[in-house]
Write a protein that holds these residues in place. Structure first.
Motif, PDB file in Angstrom:
ATOM      1  N   THR A   7       0.836  -1.211   0.000  1.00  0.00           N
ATOM      2  CA  THR A   7       0.000   0.000   0.000  1.00  0.00           C
ATOM      3  C   THR A   7       0.863   1.250   0.000  1.00  0.00           C
ATOM      4  OG1 THR A   7      -1.743  -1.168   1.220  1.00  0.00           O
ATOM      5  CG2 THR A   7      -1.821   1.240   1.231  1.00  0.00           C
ATOM      6  N   ARG A   8       1.883   1.247   0.812  1.00  0.00           N
ATOM      7  CA  ARG A   8       2.793   2.398   0.884  1.00  0.00           C
ATOM      8  C   ARG A   8       3.443   2.643  -0.479  1.00  0.00           C
ATOM      9  NH1 ARG A   8       5.810   5.039   4.920  1.00  0.00           N
ATOM     10  NH2 ARG A   8       7.795   5.847   4.156  1.00  0.00           N
ATOM     11  N   SER A   9       3.911   1.560  -1.107  1.00  0.00           N
ATOM     12  CA  SER A   9       4.556   1.674  -2.414  1.00  0.00           C
ATOM     13  C   SER A   9       3.566   2.172  -3.459  1.00  0.00           C
ATOM     14  CB  SER A   9       5.125   0.319  -2.824  1.00  0.00           C
ATOM     15  OG  SER A   9       5.709   0.389  -4.105  1.00  0.00           O
ATOM     16  N   LEU A  10       2.329   1.690  -3.405  1.00  0.00           N
ATOM     17  CA  LEU A  10       1.295   2.117  -4.355  1.00  0.00           C
ATOM     18  C   LEU A  10       1.019   3.611  -4.223  1.00  0.00           C
ATOM     19  CD1 LEU A  10      -0.960   1.570  -6.418  1.00  0.00           C
ATOM     20  CD2 LEU A  10      -2.443   0.966  -4.481  1.00  0.00           C
ATOM     21  N   ILE A  11       0.920   4.092  -3.003  1.00  0.00           N
ATOM     22  CA  ILE A  11       0.656   5.517  -2.778  1.00  0.00           C
ATOM     23  C   ILE A  11       1.802   6.362  -3.320  1.00  0.00           C
ATOM     24  CG2 ILE A  11       0.365   7.301  -1.008  1.00  0.00           C
ATOM     25  CD1 ILE A  11      -1.045   5.145   0.711  1.00  0.00           C
ATOM     26  N   VAL A  12       3.024   5.927  -3.076  1.00  0.00           N
ATOM     27  CA  VAL A  12       4.192   6.683  -3.543  1.00  0.00           C
ATOM     28  C   VAL A  12       4.230   6.736  -5.063  1.00  0.00           C
ATOM     29  CG1 VAL A  12       6.714   6.676  -3.701  1.00  0.00           C
ATOM     30  CG2 VAL A  12       5.610   6.288  -1.505  1.00  0.00           C
ATOM     31  N   THR A  13       4.103   5.581  -5.718  1.00  0.00           N
ATOM     32  CA  THR A  13       4.191   5.568  -7.185  1.00  0.00           C
ATOM     33  C   THR A  13       3.034   6.334  -7.823  1.00  0.00           C
ATOM     34  OG1 THR A  13       3.068   3.407  -7.203  1.00  0.00           O
ATOM     35  CG2 THR A  13       5.466   3.400  -7.277  1.00  0.00           C
ATOM     36  N   ALA A  15       1.488   8.927  -6.406  1.00  0.00           N
ATOM     37  CA  ALA A  15       1.780  10.342  -6.172  1.00  0.00           C
ATOM     38  C   ALA A  15       2.811  10.864  -7.163  1.00  0.00           C
ATOM     39  CB  ALA A  15       2.277  10.537  -4.745  1.00  0.00           C
ATOM     40  N   MET A  16       3.877  10.112  -7.409  1.00  0.00           N
ATOM     41  CA  MET A  16       4.914  10.566  -8.321  1.00  0.00           C
ATOM     42  C   MET A  16       4.362  10.704  -9.749  1.00  0.00           C
ATOM     43  SD  MET A  16       7.430  11.208  -6.443  1.00  0.00           S
ATOM     44  CE  MET A  16       6.376  11.429  -5.005  1.00  0.00           C
ATOM     45  N   ARG A  17       3.475   9.793 -10.125  1.00  0.00           N
ATOM     46  CA  ARG A  17       2.874   9.886 -11.458  1.00  0.00           C
ATOM     47  C   ARG A  17       2.008  11.137 -11.568  1.00  0.00           C
ATOM     48  NH1 ARG A  17      -1.887   8.052 -13.218  1.00  0.00           N
ATOM     49  NH2 ARG A  17      -2.165   6.601 -11.477  1.00  0.00           N
ATOM     50  N   LEU A  18       1.198  11.407 -10.541  1.00  0.00           N
ATOM     51  CA  LEU A  18       0.326  12.587 -10.575  1.00  0.00           C
ATOM     52  C   LEU A  18       1.139  13.878 -10.485  1.00  0.00           C
ATOM     53  CD1 LEU A  18      -2.701  11.439  -8.368  1.00  0.00           C
ATOM     54  CD2 LEU A  18      -2.518  11.529 -10.861  1.00  0.00           C
ATOM     55  N   PHE A  19       2.208  13.862  -9.685  1.00  0.00           N
ATOM     56  CA  PHE A  19       3.074  15.040  -9.622  1.00  0.00           C
ATOM     57  C   PHE A  19       3.645  15.337 -11.003  1.00  0.00           C
ATOM     58  CE2 PHE A  19       4.293  14.155  -4.904  1.00  0.00           C
ATOM     59  CZ  PHE A  19       3.084  14.694  -4.495  1.00  0.00           C
ATOM     60  N   ALA A  31      -6.609  13.609  -4.174  1.00  0.00           N
ATOM     61  CA  ALA A  31      -6.495  13.087  -5.536  1.00  0.00           C
ATOM     62  C   ALA A  31      -5.585  11.862  -5.580  1.00  0.00           C
ATOM     63  CB  ALA A  31      -5.966  14.175  -6.471  1.00  0.00           C
ATOM     64  N   ILE A  32      -4.512  11.916  -4.811  1.00  0.00           N
ATOM     65  CA  ILE A  32      -3.585  10.777  -4.756  1.00  0.00           C
ATOM     66  C   ILE A  32      -4.293   9.545  -4.191  1.00  0.00           C
ATOM     67  CG2 ILE A  32      -1.497   9.886  -3.636  1.00  0.00           C
ATOM     68  CD1 ILE A  32      -0.475  12.854  -3.701  1.00  0.00           C
ATOM     69  N   ALA A  33      -5.042   9.738  -3.100  1.00  0.00           N
ATOM     70  CA  ALA A  33      -5.765   8.623  -2.481  1.00  0.00           C
ATOM     71  C   ALA A  33      -6.779   8.023  -3.443  1.00  0.00           C
ATOM     72  CB  ALA A  33      -6.450   9.095  -1.201  1.00  0.00           C
ATOM     73  N   ALA A  34      -7.527   8.890  -4.126  1.00  0.00           N
ATOM     74  CA  ALA A  34      -8.549   8.400  -5.058  1.00  0.00           C
ATOM     75  C   ALA A  34      -7.921   7.608  -6.197  1.00  0.00           C
ATOM     76  CB  ALA A  34      -9.342   9.586  -5.606  1.00  0.00           C
ATOM     77  N   GLU A  35      -6.838   8.107  -6.744  1.00  0.00           N
ATOM     78  CA  GLU A  35      -6.178   7.433  -7.860  1.00  0.00           C
ATOM     79  C   GLU A  35      -5.568   6.101  -7.425  1.00  0.00           C
ATOM     80  OE1 GLU A  35      -5.075   7.298 -11.944  1.00  0.00           O
ATOM     81  OE2 GLU A  35      -6.430   8.617 -10.832  1.00  0.00           O
ATOM     82  N   ALA A  36      -5.080   6.059  -6.176  1.00  0.00           N
ATOM     83  CA  ALA A  36      -4.472   4.827  -5.654  1.00  0.00           C
ATOM     84  C   ALA A  36      -5.511   3.822  -5.170  1.00  0.00           C
ATOM     85  CB  ALA A  36      -3.510   5.167  -4.513  1.00  0.00           C
ATOM     86  N   GLY A  37      -6.781   4.273  -5.047  1.00  0.00           N
ATOM     87  CA  GLY A  37      -7.840   3.376  -4.598  1.00  0.00           C
ATOM     88  C   GLY A  37      -7.818   3.115  -3.104  1.00  0.00           C
ATOM     89  N   ASN A  42      -6.378   6.617   5.003  1.00  0.00           N
ATOM     90  CA  ASN A  42      -5.320   5.622   4.842  1.00  0.00           C
ATOM     91  C   ASN A  42      -4.061   6.257   4.248  1.00  0.00           C
ATOM     92  OD1 ASN A  42      -4.306   3.058   5.116  1.00  0.00           O
ATOM     93  ND2 ASN A  42      -5.187   2.270   3.223  1.00  0.00           N
ATOM     94  N   ALA A  43      -4.262   7.164   3.299  1.00  0.00           N
ATOM     95  CA  ALA A  43      -3.119   7.860   2.703  1.00  0.00           C
ATOM     96  C   ALA A  43      -2.376   8.668   3.755  1.00  0.00           C
ATOM     97  CB  ALA A  43      -3.588   8.764   1.570  1.00  0.00           C
ATOM     98  N   TYR A  44      -3.140   9.372   4.610  1.00  0.00           N
ATOM     99  CA  TYR A  44      -2.509  10.169   5.667  1.00  0.00           C
ATOM    100  C   TYR A  44      -1.900   9.291   6.758  1.00  0.00           C
ATOM    101  CZ  TYR A  44      -3.900  14.827   4.105  1.00  0.00           C
ATOM    102  OH  TYR A  44      -4.009  16.005   3.407  1.00  0.00           O
ATOM    103  N   TYR A  45      -2.366   8.061   6.872  1.00  0.00           N
ATOM    104  CA  TYR A  45      -1.765   7.132   7.842  1.00  0.00           C
ATOM    105  C   TYR A  45      -0.306   6.851   7.480  1.00  0.00           C
ATOM    106  CZ  TYR A  45      -0.710   2.717  10.187  1.00  0.00           C
ATOM    107  OH  TYR A  45      -0.110   1.723  10.938  1.00  0.00           O
ATOM    108  N   TYR A  46      -0.045   6.728   6.180  1.00  0.00           N
ATOM    109  CA  TYR A  46       1.309   6.429   5.723  1.00  0.00           C
ATOM    110  C   TYR A  46       2.148   7.690   5.536  1.00  0.00           C
ATOM    111  CZ  TYR A  46      -0.173   1.616   4.879  1.00  0.00           C
ATOM    112  OH  TYR A  46      -0.616   0.340   5.038  1.00  0.00           O
TER     113      TYR A  46
END
Length: 219
Positions: A7-13, A15-19, A31-37, A42-46
């Motif tokens: 999950t952590r890796s998914l959020i990072v990748t 985010a980098m794509r959206l950035f 937007a990052i959370a929505a795109e990562a599903g 949960n996004a703020y947890y990590y």
């Protein structure tokens, strides 16, 4: 890989794509959370902020770099070939994020930023990269001044940071100029390192070691 790490890796990748696609300032955590599903919570947890996501990117790049570079070193004893392999592998991994590279420069250029590659917060990624450079040296057949051998992994990491800075500003197709820099500078570094074993050059290598040690001291 554990579910939390996935999950952590998914959020990072994500985010980098959206950035890269939309720009850092225009990309929100929602937007990052929505795109990562995942949920926003949960996004703020990590990651408590977008800034921490960049630190997560450093860690993710370091993890991928180690995992994919190590197998390529197994049957290669030549120091120059090992170093070349490690550097080119980093460029391969980082290539999708090249358009976002200016953010790296901003962070690295600010000595007060916790996101600087030289900060305490970046120590995990930094130590992982230095550790990989240690494997490059220790697994090679290069003959070195023993005192330089101990410091060479950190020197090579600093050299890599110079390559990264060049890569950030490289606008050539496929970052060909950065790859040329690696291809042509690595053999030169290998020759200089090998000279350190000769008695006539040892005073110079010892001065380099002393300089590194002095620079590493904290006031």
């Amino acid at each position: 890989m554990a579910k939390s790490e996935e999950t952590r890796s998914l959020i990072v990748t994500t985010a980098m794509r959206l950035f890269t696609e939309n720009g850092y300032d225009r990309t929100t955590m929602r937007a990052i959370a929505a795109e990562a599903g995942v949920s926003v919570g949960n996004a703020y947890y990590y990651f408590s902020s977008k800034e921490q996501l960049i630190q997560g990117f450093y860690d993710e790049i370091a993890r991928q770099h180690l995992a994919t570079a190590r197998p390529l070193l197994e049957d290669e004893p030549a120091f120059a070939a090992r170093l070349r392999t490690v550097l080119l592998r980093w460029l391969d991994i980082a290539e999708p994020y090249h358009r976002f590279g200016t953010q790296f420069f901003v962070n690295a250029a600010d000595p007060e930023s916790p996101l600087s590659p030289f900060s305490d917060d970046s120590s995990a990624a930094r130590e992982a990269s230095i550790g990989l450079m240690r494997e490059v040296v220790d697994g090679s057949d290069v003959k070195l001044d023993p005192e330089l051998r101990a410091q060479l992994p950190e020197l090579l990491w600093l050299y890599q940071m110079g390559v990264v800075l060049f890569w950030v500003h490289d606008r050539s197709t496929g970052t060909k100029r950065t790859r040329m820099l690696v291809e042509r500078s690595v053999p030169l570094l290998a020759r200089v390192a090998a000279l350190s074993r000769l008695r006539i050059f040892r005073p110079v290598s010892r001065e380099i070691v002393e300089l590194i040690q002095d620079l590493a001291k904290r006031d």
